[in-house]
Design a protein around this motif. Sequence first.
Motif, PDB file in Angstrom:
ATOM      1  N   UNK A  10       0.609  -1.270  -0.046  1.00 12.50           N
ATOM      2  CA  UNK A  10      -0.024   0.199   0.393  1.00 12.50           C
ATOM      3  C   UNK A  10       0.826   1.032   0.458  1.00 12.50           C
ATOM      4  N   UNK A  11       1.997   1.286   0.531  1.00  6.01           N
ATOM      5  CA  UNK A  11       2.728   2.680   0.692  1.00  6.01           C
ATOM      6  C   UNK A  11       3.749   2.873  -0.286  1.00  6.01           C
ATOM      7  N   UNK A  12       4.039   1.324  -1.174  1.00  7.47           N
ATOM      8  CA  UNK A  12       5.132   1.428  -2.152  1.00  7.47           C
ATOM      9  C   UNK A  12       3.808   2.725  -3.522  1.00  7.47           C
ATOM     10  N   UNK A  13       2.393   1.547  -3.521  1.00  5.39           N
ATOM     11  CA  UNK A  13       1.838   2.224  -4.351  1.00  5.39           C
ATOM     12  C   UNK A  13       1.243   3.453  -4.337  1.00  5.39           C
ATOM     13  N   UNK A  14       0.602   4.058  -3.142  1.00  5.87           N
ATOM     14  CA  UNK A  14       0.364   5.377  -3.266  1.00  5.87           C
ATOM     15  C   UNK A  14       2.017   6.406  -3.128  1.00  5.87           C
ATOM     16  N   UNK A  15       2.765   6.323  -2.817  1.00  9.70           N
ATOM     17  CA  UNK A  15       4.099   6.936  -3.492  1.00  9.70           C
ATOM     18  C   UNK A  15       4.456   7.142  -4.609  1.00  9.70           C
ATOM     19  N   UNK A  16       4.222   5.498  -5.072  1.00 11.17           N
ATOM     20  CA  UNK A  16       4.799   5.967  -6.161  1.00 11.17           C
ATOM     21  C   UNK A  16       3.561   6.770  -7.383  1.00 11.17           C
ATOM     22  N   UNK A  17       2.162   6.526  -7.170  1.00  7.96           N
ATOM     23  CA  UNK A  17       1.137   6.824  -8.088  1.00  7.96           C
ATOM     24  C   UNK A  17       1.438   8.680  -7.745  1.00  7.96           C
ATOM     25  N   UNK A  18       1.180   8.832  -6.576  1.00  8.92           N
ATOM     26  CA  UNK A  18       1.612  10.153  -5.868  1.00  8.92           C
ATOM     27  C   UNK A  18       2.791  11.053  -6.254  1.00  8.92           C
ATOM     28  N   UNK A  19       3.670  10.550  -6.760  1.00  9.64           N
ATOM     29  CA  UNK A  19       4.747  10.868  -7.230  1.00  9.64           C
ATOM     30  C   UNK A  19       5.362  10.953  -9.119  1.00  9.64           C
ATOM     31  N   UNK A  20       4.359   9.973  -9.121  1.00  7.67           N
ATOM     32  CA  UNK A  20       4.218  10.385 -11.395  1.00  7.67           C
ATOM     33  C   UNK A  20       3.116  11.110 -11.195  1.00  7.67           C
ATOM     34  N   UNK A  67       9.654   6.025  -5.231  1.00  7.02           N
ATOM     35  CA  UNK A  67      10.016   7.717  -5.801  1.00  7.02           C
ATOM     36  C   UNK A  67      11.238   7.251  -7.224  1.00  7.02           C
ATOM     37  N   UNK A  68      11.820   6.174  -7.037  1.00  7.53           N
ATOM     38  CA  UNK A  68      12.832   5.958  -7.995  1.00  7.53           C
ATOM     39  C   UNK A  68      12.122   4.962  -9.134  1.00  7.53           C
ATOM     40  N   UNK A  69      10.651   3.910  -8.748  1.00  5.12           N
ATOM     41  CA  UNK A  69       9.975   3.413 -10.169  1.00  5.12           C
ATOM     42  C   UNK A  69       9.627   4.216 -10.958  1.00  5.12           C
ATOM     43  N   UNK A  70       8.625   6.072  -9.863  1.00  6.83           N
ATOM     44  CA  UNK A  70       8.354   6.389 -10.673  1.00  6.83           C
ATOM     45  C   UNK A  70       8.616   7.804 -11.325  1.00  6.83           C
ATOM     46  N   UNK A  71       9.720   8.062 -11.157  1.00  4.59           N
ATOM     47  CA  UNK A  71      11.368   8.767 -12.075  1.00  4.59           C
ATOM     48  C   UNK A  71      10.749   7.983 -13.130  1.00  4.59           C
ATOM     49  N   UNK A  72      12.086   6.872 -12.815  1.00  2.00           N
ATOM     50  CA  UNK A  72      11.788   5.651 -13.527  1.00  2.00           C
ATOM     51  C   UNK A  72      10.902   5.838 -14.777  1.00  2.00           C
ATOM     52  N   UNK A  73       9.497   5.141 -14.580  1.00  2.00           N
ATOM     53  CA  UNK A  73       8.784   5.477 -15.215  1.00  2.00           C
ATOM     54  C   UNK A  73       8.224   6.709 -16.254  1.00  2.00           C
ATOM     55  N   UNK A  74       8.507   7.344 -15.638  1.00  2.00           N
ATOM     56  CA  UNK A  74       7.899   9.090 -15.973  1.00  2.00           C
ATOM     57  C   UNK A  74       8.798   9.366 -16.997  1.00  2.00           C
ATOM     58  N   UNK A  75      10.302   9.015 -16.684  1.00  2.00           N
ATOM     59  CA  UNK A  75      11.523   9.564 -18.449  1.00  2.00           C
ATOM     60  C   UNK A  75      10.492   8.280 -19.252  1.00  2.00           C
ATOM     61  N   UNK A  76      11.012   7.047 -19.149  1.00  2.08           N
ATOM     62  CA  UNK A  76      10.091   6.372 -19.828  1.00  2.08           C
ATOM     63  C   UNK A  76       9.503   6.896 -20.654  1.00  2.08           C
ATOM     64  N   UNK A  77       8.065   7.081 -20.226  1.00  2.00           N
ATOM     65  CA  UNK A  77       6.875   7.672 -20.868  1.00  2.00           C
ATOM     66  C   UNK A  77       7.425   8.463 -21.868  1.00  2.00           C
ATOM     67  N   UNK A  78       7.589   9.206 -21.256  1.00  2.00           N
ATOM     68  CA  UNK A  78       8.456  10.988 -21.643  1.00  2.00           C
ATOM     69  C   UNK A  78       8.992  10.710 -23.133  1.00  2.00           C
ATOM     70  N   UNK A  79      10.136   9.568 -23.214  1.00  2.00           N
ATOM     71  CA  UNK A  79      10.934   9.696 -24.338  1.00  2.00           C
ATOM     72  C   UNK A  79      10.533   8.643 -25.262  1.00  2.00           C
TER      73      UNK A  79
END
Length: 82
Positions: A10-20, A67-79
């Motif tokens: 739950x903590x992971x998902x909440x943090x990931x979604x908020x960061x994205x 947070x790292x996963x959110x940045x990786x995800x966002x960068x990959x989507x952007x590229x």
Amino acid sequence: MGVSVDWRDIKYEETFEAEVRGLQRRRASDPSCTVAALEGVLQHLYHMDGADWGGRGEVQDITLAATIAAYEHTIAQWKGSS
């Protein structure tokens, strides 16, 4: 019988979604937000992750991983959309 969800998940998902969401808002409103800028922050996050030596604690480890996963995800989507 219901599915039990661990607090860590739950903590992971909440943090990931908020960061994205935050990164999407930043990209939309901040002209200085570039892939290169996000990659710089990601490198810093990698450094923070490797510099722990076991003193951060479980909640902080989960938060940093998400947070790292959110940045990786966002960068990959952007590229991928370029």
